[in-house]
Scaffold this motif. Structure first.
Motif, PDB file in Angstrom:
ATOM      1  N   LEU A  80       1.003  -1.206   0.115  1.00 16.05           N
ATOM      2  CA  LEU A  80      -0.058   0.028  -0.108  1.00 16.05           C
ATOM      3  C   LEU A  80       0.808   1.243  -0.024  1.00 16.05           C
ATOM      4  CD1 LEU A  80      -2.812  -1.149   2.708  1.00 16.05           C
ATOM      5  CD2 LEU A  80      -2.813  -1.130   0.228  1.00 16.05           C
ATOM      6  N   ALA A  81       0.365   2.168  -0.753  1.00 16.81           N
ATOM      7  CA  ALA A  81       1.080   3.720  -0.581  1.00 16.81           C
ATOM      8  C   ALA A  81      -0.131   4.592  -0.152  1.00 16.81           C
ATOM      9  CB  ALA A  81       1.597   3.998  -2.004  1.00 16.81           C
ATOM     10  N   ALA A  82       0.191   5.122   0.986  1.00 19.38           N
ATOM     11  CA  ALA A  82      -0.775   6.012   1.523  1.00 19.38           C
ATOM     12  C   ALA A  82      -2.351   5.257   1.696  1.00 19.38           C
ATOM     13  CB  ALA A  82      -0.905   7.385   0.930  1.00 19.38           C
ATOM     14  N   GLY A  83      -2.072   3.853   1.971  1.00 23.82           N
ATOM     15  CA  GLY A  83      -3.331   3.371   2.112  1.00 23.82           C
ATOM     16  C   GLY A  83      -3.915   2.880   0.889  1.00 23.82           C
ATOM     17  N   GLU A  84      -3.235   2.798  -0.233  1.00 24.91           N
ATOM     18  CA  GLU A  84      -4.008   2.432  -1.503  1.00 24.91           C
ATOM     19  C   GLU A  84      -2.931   1.621  -2.417  1.00 24.91           C
ATOM     20  OE1 GLU A  84      -6.846   4.200  -4.939  1.00 24.91           O
ATOM     21  OE2 GLU A  84      -5.837   5.556  -3.447  1.00 24.91           O
ATOM     22  N   LEU A  85      -3.506   0.906  -3.134  1.00 25.29           N
ATOM     23  CA  LEU A  85      -2.639  -0.198  -4.271  1.00 25.29           C
ATOM     24  C   LEU A  85      -3.383  -0.230  -5.449  1.00 25.29           C
ATOM     25  CD1 LEU A  85      -0.274  -1.809  -5.005  1.00 25.29           C
ATOM     26  CD2 LEU A  85      -1.322  -3.757  -3.977  1.00 25.29           C
ATOM     27  N   ALA A  86      -2.885   0.312  -6.485  1.00 25.15           N
ATOM     28  CA  ALA A  86      -3.547   0.286  -7.806  1.00 25.15           C
ATOM     29  C   ALA A  86      -2.690  -0.840  -8.749  1.00 25.15           C
ATOM     30  CB  ALA A  86      -3.770   1.619  -8.516  1.00 25.15           C
ATOM     31  N   ILE A  87      -3.257  -1.598  -9.404  1.00 18.54           N
ATOM     32  CA  ILE A  87      -2.807  -2.696  -9.953  1.00 18.54           C
ATOM     33  C   ILE A  87      -3.281  -2.648 -11.575  1.00 18.54           C
ATOM     34  CG2 ILE A  87      -2.363  -5.106 -10.626  1.00 18.54           C
ATOM     35  CD1 ILE A  87      -2.632  -5.593  -7.431  1.00 18.54           C
ATOM     36  N   SER A  88      -2.599  -2.276 -12.646  1.00 12.86           N
ATOM     37  CA  SER A  88      -3.249  -2.279 -13.930  1.00 12.86           C
ATOM     38  C   SER A  88      -3.043  -3.355 -14.700  1.00 12.86           C
ATOM     39  CB  SER A  88      -2.841  -0.915 -14.714  1.00 12.86           C
ATOM     40  OG  SER A  88      -1.406  -1.220 -14.789  1.00 12.86           O
ATOM     41  N   GLY A  89      -2.376  -4.399 -14.612  1.00 10.27           N
ATOM     42  CA  GLY A  89      -2.246  -5.665 -15.314  1.00 10.27           C
ATOM     43  C   GLY A  89      -2.253  -6.769 -14.769  1.00 10.27           C
ATOM     44  N   GLN A  90      -3.400  -6.847 -13.987  1.00 10.58           N
ATOM     45  CA  GLN A  90      -3.742  -8.240 -13.267  1.00 10.58           C
ATOM     46  C   GLN A  90      -3.957  -9.238 -14.569  1.00 10.58           C
ATOM     47  OE1 GLN A  90      -2.864 -10.589 -11.054  1.00 10.58           O
ATOM     48  NE2 GLN A  90      -3.735  -9.394  -9.635  1.00 10.58           N
ATOM     49  N   THR A  91      -3.770 -10.348 -14.113  1.00  8.62           N
ATOM     50  CA  THR A  91      -4.308 -11.451 -15.181  1.00  8.62           C
ATOM     51  C   THR A  91      -4.642 -12.663 -14.531  1.00  8.62           C
ATOM     52  OG1 THR A  91      -1.942 -12.478 -15.354  1.00  8.62           O
ATOM     53  CG2 THR A  91      -2.523 -10.724 -17.022  1.00  8.62           C
ATOM     54  N   TYR A  92      -5.418 -13.469 -14.986  1.00  8.70           N
ATOM     55  CA  TYR A  92      -6.054 -14.800 -14.449  1.00  8.70           C
ATOM     56  C   TYR A  92      -6.225 -15.673 -15.685  1.00  8.70           C
ATOM     57  CZ  TYR A  92      -8.400 -18.262 -11.791  1.00  8.70           C
ATOM     58  OH  TYR A  92      -8.757 -19.346 -11.072  1.00  8.70           O
ATOM     59  N   PRO A  93      -5.635 -16.873 -15.609  1.00  8.71           N
ATOM     60  CA  PRO A  93      -5.452 -17.895 -16.914  1.00  8.71           C
ATOM     61  C   PRO A  93      -6.909 -18.603 -17.108  1.00  8.71           C
ATOM     62  CG  PRO A  93      -4.508 -18.827 -15.145  1.00  8.71           C
ATOM     63  CD  PRO A  93      -4.642 -17.504 -14.750  1.00  8.71           C
ATOM     64  N   VAL A  94      -7.590 -18.844 -16.304  1.00 12.24           N
ATOM     65  CA  VAL A  94      -8.536 -19.709 -16.450  1.00 12.24           C
ATOM     66  C   VAL A  94     -10.125 -18.966 -16.586  1.00 12.24           C
ATOM     67  CG1 VAL A  94      -9.994 -21.605 -15.267  1.00 12.24           C
ATOM     68  CG2 VAL A  94      -7.478 -21.553 -14.737  1.00 12.24           C
ATOM     69  N   VAL A  95     -10.648 -19.526 -17.334  1.00  8.47           N
ATOM     70  CA  VAL A  95     -12.164 -19.097 -17.646  1.00  8.47           C
ATOM     71  C   VAL A  95     -13.062 -19.625 -16.596  1.00  8.47           C
ATOM     72  CG1 VAL A  95     -14.047 -18.712 -19.375  1.00  8.47           C
ATOM     73  CG2 VAL A  95     -11.837 -18.988 -20.152  1.00  8.47           C
ATOM     74  N   GLU A  96     -13.440 -18.833 -15.685  1.00  7.39           N
ATOM     75  CA  GLU A  96     -14.397 -19.197 -14.579  1.00  7.39           C
ATOM     76  C   GLU A  96     -14.613 -18.029 -13.678  1.00  7.39           C
ATOM     77  OE1 GLU A  96     -12.550 -21.884 -11.438  1.00  7.39           O
ATOM     78  OE2 GLU A  96     -10.710 -20.607 -11.516  1.00  7.39           O
ATOM     79  N   ASP A  97     -15.596 -18.396 -12.750  1.00 12.82           N
ATOM     80  CA  ASP A  97     -16.033 -16.924 -11.744  1.00 12.82           C
ATOM     81  C   ASP A  97     -15.079 -16.922 -10.852  1.00 12.82           C
ATOM     82  OD1 ASP A  97     -17.846 -16.254 -13.834  1.00 12.82           O
ATOM     83  OD2 ASP A  97     -19.450 -17.096 -12.689  1.00 12.82           O
ATOM     84  N   ILE A  98     -14.368 -15.962 -10.492  1.00 15.66           N
ATOM     85  CA  ILE A  98     -13.558 -15.897  -9.195  1.00 15.66           C
ATOM     86  C   ILE A  98     -14.072 -14.665  -8.461  1.00 15.66           C
ATOM     87  CG2 ILE A  98     -11.631 -17.076 -10.362  1.00 15.66           C
ATOM     88  CD1 ILE A  98     -10.260 -14.249 -10.403  1.00 15.66           C
ATOM     89  N   VAL A  99     -13.081 -14.606  -7.043  1.00 18.86           N
ATOM     90  CA  VAL A  99     -13.177 -13.575  -6.233  1.00 18.86           C
ATOM     91  C   VAL A  99     -11.887 -13.180  -5.940  1.00 18.86           C
ATOM     92  CG1 VAL A  99     -15.547 -13.550  -5.428  1.00 18.86           C
ATOM     93  CG2 VAL A  99     -13.835 -14.648  -4.222  1.00 18.86           C
ATOM     94  N   ILE A 100     -11.416 -12.179  -5.592  1.00 16.67           N
ATOM     95  CA  ILE A 100      -9.941 -11.910  -5.023  1.00 16.67           C
ATOM     96  C   ILE A 100      -9.874 -11.400  -3.542  1.00 16.67           C
ATOM     97  CG2 ILE A 100      -7.948 -10.585  -5.551  1.00 16.67           C
ATOM     98  CD1 ILE A 100      -8.707 -10.097  -8.292  1.00 16.67           C
ATOM     99  N   GLN A 101      -8.863 -12.419  -2.892  1.00 15.95           N
ATOM    100  CA  GLN A 101      -8.958 -12.159  -1.572  1.00 15.95           C
ATOM    101  C   GLN A 101      -7.618 -11.383  -1.416  1.00 15.95           C
ATOM    102  OE1 GLN A 101      -9.225 -15.295   1.844  1.00 15.95           O
ATOM    103  NE2 GLN A 101      -7.053 -15.186   1.657  1.00 15.95           N
ATOM    104  N   VAL A 102      -7.905 -10.279  -0.325  1.00 20.97           N
ATOM    105  CA  VAL A 102      -6.813  -9.463   0.203  1.00 20.97           C
ATOM    106  C   VAL A 102      -6.489  -9.769   1.402  1.00 20.97           C
ATOM    107  CG1 VAL A 102      -5.745  -7.156   0.369  1.00 20.97           C
ATOM    108  CG2 VAL A 102      -7.378  -7.802  -1.992  1.00 20.97           C
TER     109      VAL A 102
END
Length: 802
Positions: A365-387
């Motif tokens: 985090l930078a000042a409480g925030e993290l921005a990711i512009s190039g996230q990838t996921y290889p499988v065709v399915e429904d997902i959620v992202i845990q932080v």
């Protein structure tokens, strides 16, 4: 003497209980032990004895007279346990308390000493009537003389009672025992989510687990003064109870009653923790340092992550999507001072493990925030992202619907299979993203399956067990079968019109299920062979290759070329069977494959002609041969399925030569070219229109002279061996009618007789085997043969030798 009461008897007497048979004094007590007679009699009503045992009663008066009752077997009025325990006791061990168990007669309350048994002891709560949750040391015992005493312990404080019972169903309940705590030994800290469990020997004396609290949000905790078994010491109203925490949040004044004594062994505290994570809270008594302190780990949440993700994204790389992670307070405001490192994990919407992994799995985090512009996921399915972070904070994003760049299929089959069912082979159809090669689980499609012949490209000749299906989360796993042995591949056509093909599958024939046998030709002559063809197929009619077929000649004149032959590419095994020259018996050939029913074929064999010799006129069979007269005629007749070409004969041919004279009609002695009578060898055979020759046959002929008018009765041979051969008696009938033959011994005794019908002037032959009318062989010597014919009596001597 009379057995009647003595009317003047008024003596006093004593009554005693004794044990038979030795008359020892019994251990029990009689209710009435003396009395006085009145006119020789005293009736006692209400006698009692206080033990269950076998006794007899002895009555003795003041002058020494004694009398004994019959043997009495004392029975209880009903059994029960009388259980005695103290009204109060202290939990333990080491503290214990005495218990006495007695087996008593419910009618008298007396101890029953004769029915000792094993019994069980259980402890019950006096408040609930349920089995106690604490532990007790003595759970069983054995009576001795109806009584058992032991020391019991119990770990739970409160009201209890003991229940004693045995296998017979005898039960007893003790008095109520008030179990007291054994003093103030330790503190017990109860956090939200936990429940005290006193009286149980455990590390914490609690059930449940602390539940999550929020930083800066007050919550209640309780401190209890307990003994060694976590029982509340409710008499404790003293001490200086101090609460502290691993993060430093708890100080004097937090809670407000920090440092105050317990009241009745209990103190309730309102706590406020300032930091997030697993915070350890401690409780100790400053006034009683010997009392054990207690600690609890309480989870505390401080803030949460707000995660921004797209509702739909394309699986990649190369495709990617943007996401943002922000650490916020409950009111949504950004915590700008946060510089935590976070971990990113892909999960299913139900928060189970996802099939793939994120391209970027961590950030700071930078000042409480993290921005990711190039996230990838290889499988065709429904997902959620845990932080999540190292302080235990965990948040989950909304659902991201991962879609493919282009859909294809991966079809997996074995390279070979066996026709079925029951034989099957696995078929896996997987919907994939053609860009990533990963499975597509976000959508499912139906599809059809068709077999294609690998060699011709035309539809397969067989049938598939399954011709349609659908994917589930992008995958279809099928158990398939195919009914024809051929090389195929599978054509998969989905509901969107997409067509894909599997790898080639060599479908092989199944185990043999059908066997047949044929022969060509079905009719053979000597020297000819037939071709045998056995066909083997499986349950679906497919040819079975390289299968051994056993051939066996069951009957007939013939020879197989081989005993076992492997089936070839047509599923057939070919063999030959040869009929030798002169063979005439029909052939039966059998084939066998594994445990299938055997199959047979019959082949007709046309043998060479069969020639029969018959004799017209006078003749008789002897052991040396056929006895003939010169007038007897030899007749040859031959039969053949193909037709007889010629019959040949010869007389007295040398060695194994073949006859060359052609037979054209009956033969007499004069036709044979013989110059003397006696024994001669007659040979003959026939040949059919195809040239098949019959084996040369032979007959022994014995020619004798014709009967002279001066010798109308004779016999040949003479002498002869009785019992081993027959002599033939020849005579010429003198008139029509009945001729009577008789054999007499030299003493005139009748040995044998025979009658036959005759015509005048004809010669007759009658054999005699040298036995009498009882079937016994006659002795050596001379015998007289007489024949009475037409009023004449003919006589001849016959000699018998052995």
């Amino acid at each position: 003497v009379t057995g009647q009461p003595a009317p003047d008897a008024n003596q006093s007497f004593q009554i005693a209980a004794l044990y038979p048979p030795n008359f020892a004094v019994a251990a029990g007590n009689l209710a009435i032990t003396n009395g006085t007679l009145a006119a020789g009699v005293r009736v006692i009503n209400g006698q009692q004895y206080d033990r269950v045992e076998t006794i007899l009663l002895r009555v003795m008066d003041d002058v020494g007279r004694v009398g004994y009752s019959p043997i009495l077997t004392m029975q209880p009025g009903g059994l029960g346990f009388a259980v005695t325990a103290p009204d109060t006791a202290t939990v333990g061990g080491p503290s214990d308390f005495p218990v006495t168990v007695r087996l008593v007669d419910l009618g008298t309350g007396l101890v029953v000493t004769s029915q000792d048994s094993t019994f069980s002891v259980d402890v019950y709560s006096g408040q609930t009537g349920q089995l106690g949750v604490g532990s007790w040391s003595v759970g069983a015992g054995v009576l001795a003389g109806g009584v058992a005493s032991f020391r019991e312990t119990y770990t739970g404080a409160g009201h209890i009672y003991l229940r004693v019972h045995d296998a017979r169903g005898v039960v007893g309940i003790s008095n109520t025992i008030v179990m007291r705590s054994d003093g103030y030994k330790r503190l017990q800290l109860i956090a939200p989510g936990e429940t005290p469990q006193p009286g149980v020997s455990s590390p914490t004396g609690k059930t449940g687990a602390p539940i999550l609290q929020q930083a800066e949000v007050p919550f209640m905790a309780q401190v209890r003064a307990t003994d060694q078994f976590w029982n509340l010491s409710d008499t404790m109203s003293a001490g200086e109870i101090n609460l502290s925490s691993s993060d430093g949040s708890l100080q004097p004044g937090n809670p407000v009653n920090n440092g105050m004594p317990l009241i009745g062994g209990i103190g309730d505290y309102e706590l406020v923790l300032h930091n997030q994570g697993n915070i350890t809270v401690y409780a100790e008594d400053a006034d009683n340092p010997a009392v054990l302190a207690h600690a609890v780990d309480i989870p505390v949440g401080e803030a949460h992550y707000a995660i921004s993700v797209p509702a739909q994204a394309q699986a990649g790389p190369p495709a990617s999507f943007a996401m943002t992670v922000r650490l916020v307070r409950n009111d949504g405001s950004l915590i700008t001072g946060a510089n935590e490192e976070v971990t990113l994990t892909a999960l299913t919407p139900s928060q189970g493990p996802a099939l793939g992994s994120l391209g970027i799995t961590s950030g700071v985090l930078a000042a409480g925030e993290l921005a990711i512009s190039g996230q990838t996921y290889p499988v065709v399915e429904d997902i959620v992202i845990q932080v999540s972070d190292a302080r235990g904070r965990r948040s989950v994003s909304g659902i991201i619907h991962m879609v493919p760049e282009a859909v294809g299929y991966r079809v997996t089959t074995p390279g070979s299979a066996t026709v079925g069912p029951p034989a099957t082979f696995p078929l896996e159809i997987e919907m994939i993203d053609t860009a990533t090669g990963q499975r597509v689980t976000s959508e499912d499609r139906s599809f059809t399956i068709a077999p294609i012949n690998h060699n011709t490209g035309q539809p397969g000749a067989g049938e598939l067990a399954l011709t349609a299906g659908s994917t589930t989360q992008g995958l279809a796993t099928l158990t398939q079968s195919y009914s024809v042995a051929e090389a195929i591949y599978l054509q998969i056509t989905d509901s969107a019109g997409l067509v894909v093909f599997s790898n080639p599958i060599q479908v092989q024939a199944g185990p043999p299920a059908s066997l047949s046998l044929s022969a060509v030709p079905l009719i053979l002559e000597g020297g000819q062979a037939a071709t045998l063809t056995a066909s083997v197929s499986d349950l679906f009619g497919n040819r079975v290759l390289a299968e051994p077929v056993a051939f066996r000649l069951l009957a007939g004149d013939g020879q197989l070329a081989a005993d076992s032959v492997l089936t070839g590419s047509l599923g057939t095994a070919t063999n030959t069977v040869l009929v030798p020259e002169g063979g005439r018996a029909d052939l039966v050939v059998q084939v066998a494959v594994r445990d299938l029913p055997t199959r047979t074929v019959e082949i007709a064999v046309i043998g060479p002609p069969v020639t029969t010799l018959s004799i017209a006129g006078s003749s008789a069979e002897t052991e040396q041969g056929r006895l003939l007269l010169p007038s007897s005629e030899l007749q040859l007749s031959s039969t053949s399925e193909l037709g007889v070409q010629a019959i040949y004969w010869e007389i007295d041919i040398a060695g194994e030569g073949r006859p060359e004279r052609s037979y054209s009609g009956p033969l007499r002695f004069a036709d044979l070219g013989l110059t003397e009578y006696g024994e001669h060898r007659f040979s003959y055979y026939a040949i059919d229109v195809h040239g098949n020759r019959e084996a040369v046959q032979h007959a022994t002929l014995i020619f004798g002279e014709a009967l002279a008018s001066t010798r109308p009765l004779t016999n040949r041979p003479n002498p002869f061996q009785a019992g081993r051969e027959a002599t033939v008696i020849l005579f010429t009938a003198r008139a029509d009618g009945t001729a009577v033959l008789r054999i007499h011994d030299l003493f005139g005794g009748l040995v044998w007789s025979h009658e036959l019908s005759t015509r005048s002037g004809e010669t007759y032959q009658v054999p005699w085997d040298g036995r009498n009318g009882r079937g016994e062989v006659v002795g050596n010597g001379g015998y007289l043969c007489t024949v009475r014919t037409g009023g004449d009596l003919l006589q001849r001597k016959i000699a018998v030798v052995k």
